[in-house]
Design a protein around this motif. Structure first.
Motif, PDB file in Angstrom:
ATOM      1  N   VAL A 262      49.248  78.806  40.997  1.00  0.00           N
ATOM      2  CA  VAL A 262      49.400  80.154  40.456  1.00  0.00           C
ATOM      3  C   VAL A 262      48.191  80.556  39.631  1.00  0.00           C
ATOM      4  O   VAL A 262      47.727  81.708  39.679  1.00  0.00           O
ATOM      5  CB  VAL A 262      50.686  80.239  39.616  1.00  0.00           C
ATOM      6  CG1 VAL A 262      50.787  81.586  38.912  1.00  0.00           C
ATOM      7  CG2 VAL A 262      51.913  80.008  40.494  1.00  0.00           C
ATOM      8  N   ASP A 263      47.625  79.616  38.872  1.00  0.00           N
ATOM      9  CA  ASP A 263      46.504  79.952  37.994  1.00  0.00           C
ATOM     10  C   ASP A 263      45.207  80.217  38.748  1.00  0.00           C
ATOM     11  O   ASP A 263      44.225  80.667  38.158  1.00  0.00           O
ATOM     12  CB  ASP A 263      46.292  78.835  36.979  1.00  0.00           C
ATOM     13  CG  ASP A 263      45.996  77.488  37.634  1.00  0.00           C
ATOM     14  OD1 ASP A 263      46.384  77.311  38.799  1.00  0.00           O
ATOM     15  OD2 ASP A 263      45.392  76.630  36.973  1.00  0.00           O
ATOM     16  N   ARG A 264      45.194  79.975  40.058  1.00  0.00           N
ATOM     17  CA  ARG A 264      43.977  80.180  40.849  1.00  0.00           C
ATOM     18  C   ARG A 264      44.096  81.368  41.807  1.00  0.00           C
ATOM     19  O   ARG A 264      43.228  81.579  42.647  1.00  0.00           O
ATOM     20  CB  ARG A 264      43.686  78.917  41.671  1.00  0.00           C
ATOM     21  CG  ARG A 264      43.298  77.707  40.841  1.00  0.00           C
ATOM     22  CD  ARG A 264      41.854  77.792  40.411  1.00  0.00           C
ATOM     23  NE  ARG A 264      40.950  77.812  41.566  1.00  0.00           N
ATOM     24  CZ  ARG A 264      39.673  78.162  41.492  1.00  0.00           C
ATOM     25  NH1 ARG A 264      39.157  78.529  40.335  1.00  0.00           N
ATOM     26  NH2 ARG A 264      38.921  78.152  42.582  1.00  0.00           N
ATOM     27  N   MET A 265      45.147  82.161  41.665  1.00  0.00           N
ATOM     28  CA  MET A 265      45.359  83.252  42.611  1.00  0.00           C
ATOM     29  C   MET A 265      44.254  84.294  42.572  1.00  0.00           C
ATOM     30  O   MET A 265      43.851  84.833  43.598  1.00  0.00           O
ATOM     31  CB  MET A 265      46.727  83.895  42.375  1.00  0.00           C
ATOM     32  CG  MET A 265      47.881  83.079  42.928  1.00  0.00           C
ATOM     33  SD  MET A 265      49.456  83.963  42.843  1.00  0.00           S
ATOM     34  CE  MET A 265      50.511  82.829  43.758  1.00  0.00           C
ATOM     35  N   GLN A 266      43.745  84.596  41.382  1.00  0.00           N
ATOM     36  CA  GLN A 266      42.675  85.577  41.281  1.00  0.00           C
ATOM     37  C   GLN A 266      41.422  85.074  41.988  1.00  0.00           C
ATOM     38  O   GLN A 266      40.739  85.835  42.690  1.00  0.00           O
ATOM     39  CB  GLN A 266      42.371  85.869  39.806  1.00  0.00           C
ATOM     40  CG  GLN A 266      43.521  86.526  39.049  1.00  0.00           C
ATOM     41  CD  GLN A 266      43.719  87.978  39.442  1.00  0.00           C
ATOM     42  OE1 GLN A 266      42.946  88.533  40.205  1.00  0.00           O
ATOM     43  NE2 GLN A 266      44.778  88.597  38.935  1.00  0.00           N
ATOM     44  N   ALA A 267      41.116  83.799  41.830  1.00  0.00           N
ATOM     45  CA  ALA A 267      39.945  83.225  42.492  1.00  0.00           C
ATOM     46  C   ALA A 267      40.098  83.255  44.000  1.00  0.00           C
ATOM     47  O   ALA A 267      39.142  83.531  44.740  1.00  0.00           O
ATOM     48  CB  ALA A 267      39.719  81.795  41.999  1.00  0.00           C
ATOM     49  N   VAL A 268      41.317  82.988  44.478  1.00  0.00           N
ATOM     50  CA  VAL A 268      41.569  83.013  45.916  1.00  0.00           C
ATOM     51  C   VAL A 268      41.392  84.432  46.455  1.00  0.00           C
ATOM     52  O   VAL A 268      40.810  84.641  47.530  1.00  0.00           O
ATOM     53  CB  VAL A 268      42.977  82.464  46.223  1.00  0.00           C
ATOM     54  CG1 VAL A 268      43.368  82.770  47.652  1.00  0.00           C
ATOM     55  CG2 VAL A 268      43.014  80.956  45.967  1.00  0.00           C
ATOM     56  N   GLN A 269      41.871  85.426  45.719  1.00  0.00           N
ATOM     57  CA  GLN A 269      41.709  86.807  46.163  1.00  0.00           C
ATOM     58  C   GLN A 269      40.238  87.182  46.288  1.00  0.00           C
ATOM     59  O   GLN A 269      39.835  87.853  47.245  1.00  0.00           O
ATOM     60  CB  GLN A 269      42.404  87.756  45.185  1.00  0.00           C
ATOM     61  CG  GLN A 269      43.917  87.685  45.230  1.00  0.00           C
ATOM     62  CD  GLN A 269      44.564  88.585  44.209  1.00  0.00           C
ATOM     63  OE1 GLN A 269      43.922  89.471  43.663  1.00  0.00           O
ATOM     64  NE2 GLN A 269      45.832  88.365  43.931  1.00  0.00           N
ATOM     65  N   THR A 270      39.433  86.731  45.344  1.00  0.00           N
ATOM     66  CA  THR A 270      37.998  87.034  45.381  1.00  0.00           C
ATOM     67  C   THR A 270      37.338  86.455  46.625  1.00  0.00           C
ATOM     68  O   THR A 270      36.399  87.034  47.175  1.00  0.00           O
ATOM     69  CB  THR A 270      37.325  86.480  44.115  1.00  0.00           C
ATOM     70  OG1 THR A 270      37.927  87.084  42.960  1.00  0.00           O
ATOM     71  CG2 THR A 270      35.830  86.773  44.110  1.00  0.00           C
ATOM     72  N   ARG A 271      37.849  85.352  47.093  1.00  0.00           N
ATOM     73  CA  ARG A 271      37.301  84.679  48.277  1.00  0.00           C
ATOM     74  C   ARG A 271      37.568  85.474  49.559  1.00  0.00           C
ATOM     75  O   ARG A 271      36.883  85.286  50.549  1.00  0.00           O
ATOM     76  CB  ARG A 271      37.935  83.288  48.370  1.00  0.00           C
ATOM     77  CG  ARG A 271      37.180  82.282  49.196  1.00  0.00           C
ATOM     78  CD  ARG A 271      37.881  80.930  49.109  1.00  0.00           C
ATOM     79  NE  ARG A 271      37.944  80.467  47.726  1.00  0.00           N
ATOM     80  CZ  ARG A 271      38.879  79.649  47.254  1.00  0.00           C
ATOM     81  NH1 ARG A 271      39.862  79.226  48.035  1.00  0.00           N
ATOM     82  NH2 ARG A 271      38.857  79.269  45.989  1.00  0.00           N
ATOM     83  N   ARG A 272      38.577  86.325  49.564  1.00  0.00           N
ATOM     84  CA  ARG A 272      38.950  87.176  50.711  1.00  0.00           C
ATOM     85  C   ARG A 272      39.076  86.359  52.005  1.00  0.00           C
ATOM     86  O   ARG A 272      38.463  86.682  53.025  1.00  0.00           O
ATOM     87  CB  ARG A 272      37.968  88.333  50.870  1.00  0.00           C
ATOM     88  CG  ARG A 272      37.968  89.300  49.695  1.00  0.00           C
ATOM     89  CD  ARG A 272      37.126  90.526  49.965  1.00  0.00           C
ATOM     90  NE  ARG A 272      37.805  91.441  50.878  1.00  0.00           N
ATOM     91  CZ  ARG A 272      38.593  92.450  50.498  1.00  0.00           C
ATOM     92  NH1 ARG A 272      38.827  92.657  49.201  1.00  0.00           N
ATOM     93  NH2 ARG A 272      39.143  93.240  51.381  1.00  0.00           N
ATOM     94  N   SER A 273      39.905  85.355  51.918  1.00  0.00           N
ATOM     95  CA  SER A 273      40.172  84.502  53.081  1.00  0.00           C
ATOM     96  C   SER A 273      41.531  84.760  53.706  1.00  0.00           C
ATOM     97  O   SER A 273      41.897  84.113  54.691  1.00  0.00           O
ATOM     98  CB  SER A 273      40.093  83.028  52.663  1.00  0.00           C
ATOM     99  OG  SER A 273      41.034  82.759  51.629  1.00  0.00           O
TER     100      SER A 273
END
Length: 287
Positions: A262-273
Motif C-alpha cells: 500500500v505504501d508504494r502505490m504512488q510510486a507504482v502509478q508514476t511508473r505507468r505500468s
C-alpha cells in the motif's frame, strides 16, 4: 475439473492505475486512478478520456438508468448531458453498483487505508435520487467490488480483508437482508457477474497473497454461489478488476497493476505500468 481460459492478450498499457471496469455503449470504461480520468477503450485498443475523475485512489463508476455517468470518491458525482459535473450525494465512497430498478449502492470505509490507519469495518449505503442516503449493511471487511445478479434479486460484495464474497437479498425498497457467504478463501477486489449469475473474482493463491515467488502474479476464477470454481485465468500482473463485454459479451477484461504494498502505490502509478488484458469467457455478460 477447473477449465483454463485462453492466455489473455494486452489491450491497453502505459496507464497509472486501473480499476472499476464496466462495458458500456460498445466500449470498456474504467477509472484511471492517479490520472483523475474516466477512460473508454475499444476492442482495437483506442482509448479516449470521457470525463474527469477524482485526483485520488479509491473511486469507481456506473450509470443511472437515464444514462448519466456517476462517479464515487469524496462525494458521489454525476455528469449532466451538457458535460457538467454536479454533486449527487455529499457522502461518497469506494465502489458503486446500480441495480435494474435504479437502486444505487455505494460502499466504503472510515479509516485511512493508504496512510496505514487502523482498519474498521465498512458499510454499504443506498443513495436515493434526491441525494439522501441510508445505511443498508455494515460490518463489511473492507468492501470492494459489488455486483447485482441478472434477475436483480441479489447483491454480492467483495470483502477483501475477509477473503470472501458476501450476498444479500434485495428488497423492493432497496433494503439488503439475508446476508450469507457466496464464496470464501479468495482474494476478491473488483468483480463482475455473467448471464448465469456466476462471478469472476480474484484468488488468494497469488504471489502477493502467499509470498511465494513461484505463484502466479494474478489470477481470476469463475465461482458459483456456494463456492464451486468452474474456470480460471492467470495474468502476468496482479489483477485488480474484471469485466465482461465485447461485441458478443464473451470477452473478459482483466485490469492489472503492479503491487508492492500500500505504501508504494504512488510510486507504482508514476511508473505507468498498469495494463488491461482481454481473453474469451465461457458465458456472456448479462443483457
Amino acid at each position: 475439473m477447473i477449465e483454463y481460459l485462453p492466455p489473455p492478450r494486452r489491450l491497453l498499457t502505459g496507464l497509472a492505475m486501473v480499476e472499476s471496469a464496466r462495458w458500456y455503449d460498445g466500449r470498456l470504461w474504467f477509472a484511471h486512478w492517479g490520472a483523475g480520468e474516466v477512460v473508454a477503450v475499444d476492442m482495437d485498443g483506442e482509448a479516449e478520456v470521457m470525463a474527469e475523475g477524482p485526483p485520488r485512489m479509491g473511486w469507481a463508476i456506473d450509470w443511472l438508468p437515464d444514462g448519466r455517468l456517476v462517479t464515487t470518491g469524496p462525494a458521489v458525482t454525476r455528469q449532466e448531458p451538457d458535460g457538467a459535473l454536479v454533486t449527487h450525494c455529499e457522502r461518497g465512497g469506494n465502489e458503486i453498483v446500480i441495480d435494474p430498478r435504479g437502486h444505487m449502492y455505494v460502499n466504503g470505509f472510515d479509516f485511512d487505508f493508504i496512510g496505514g490507519g487502523t482498519p474498521k469495518p465498512g458499510w454499504i449505503n443506498l443513495v436515493a435520487s434526491d441525494g439522501t442516503y441510508r445505511r443498508v449493511a455494515g460490518d463489511i471487511e473492507f468492501p470492494n467490488g459489488m455486483v447485482v445478479t441478472p434477475d436483480g434479486s441479489t447483491l454480492v460484495v467483495a470483502e477483501s480483508f475477509a477473503g470472501r464474497l458476501s450476498a444479500f437479498d434485495i428488497q423492493d425498497d432497496g433494503a439488503l437482508t439475508g446476508r450469507r457467504v457466496w464464496a470464501e478463501g479468495l482474494g476478491p477486489d473488483g468483480i463482475c457477474v455473467d448471464a448465469e449469475s456466476a462471478i469472476w473474482t480474484q484468488t488468494a493463491d497469488t504471489a502477493a497473497h502467499t509470498g511465494d515467488p513461484n505463484a502466479p502474479a494474478g489470477a481470476c476464477v469463475r465461482v458459483l454461489d456456494g463456492g464451486e470454481i468452474t474456470h480460471r485465468v492467470e495474468t502476468e500482473l496482479p489483477c485488480f478488476a474484471a469485466a465482461l463485454g465485447g461485441p458478443d459479451g464473451r470477452h473478459l477484461f482483466l485490469l492489472c497493476n503492479e503491487f508492492e504494498g500500500v505504501d508504494r502505490m504512488q510510486a507504482v502509478q508514476t511508473r505507468r505500468s498498469a495494463t488491461i488484458f482481454v481473453t474469451e469467457a465461457p458465458v456472456t455478460r448479462p443483457d
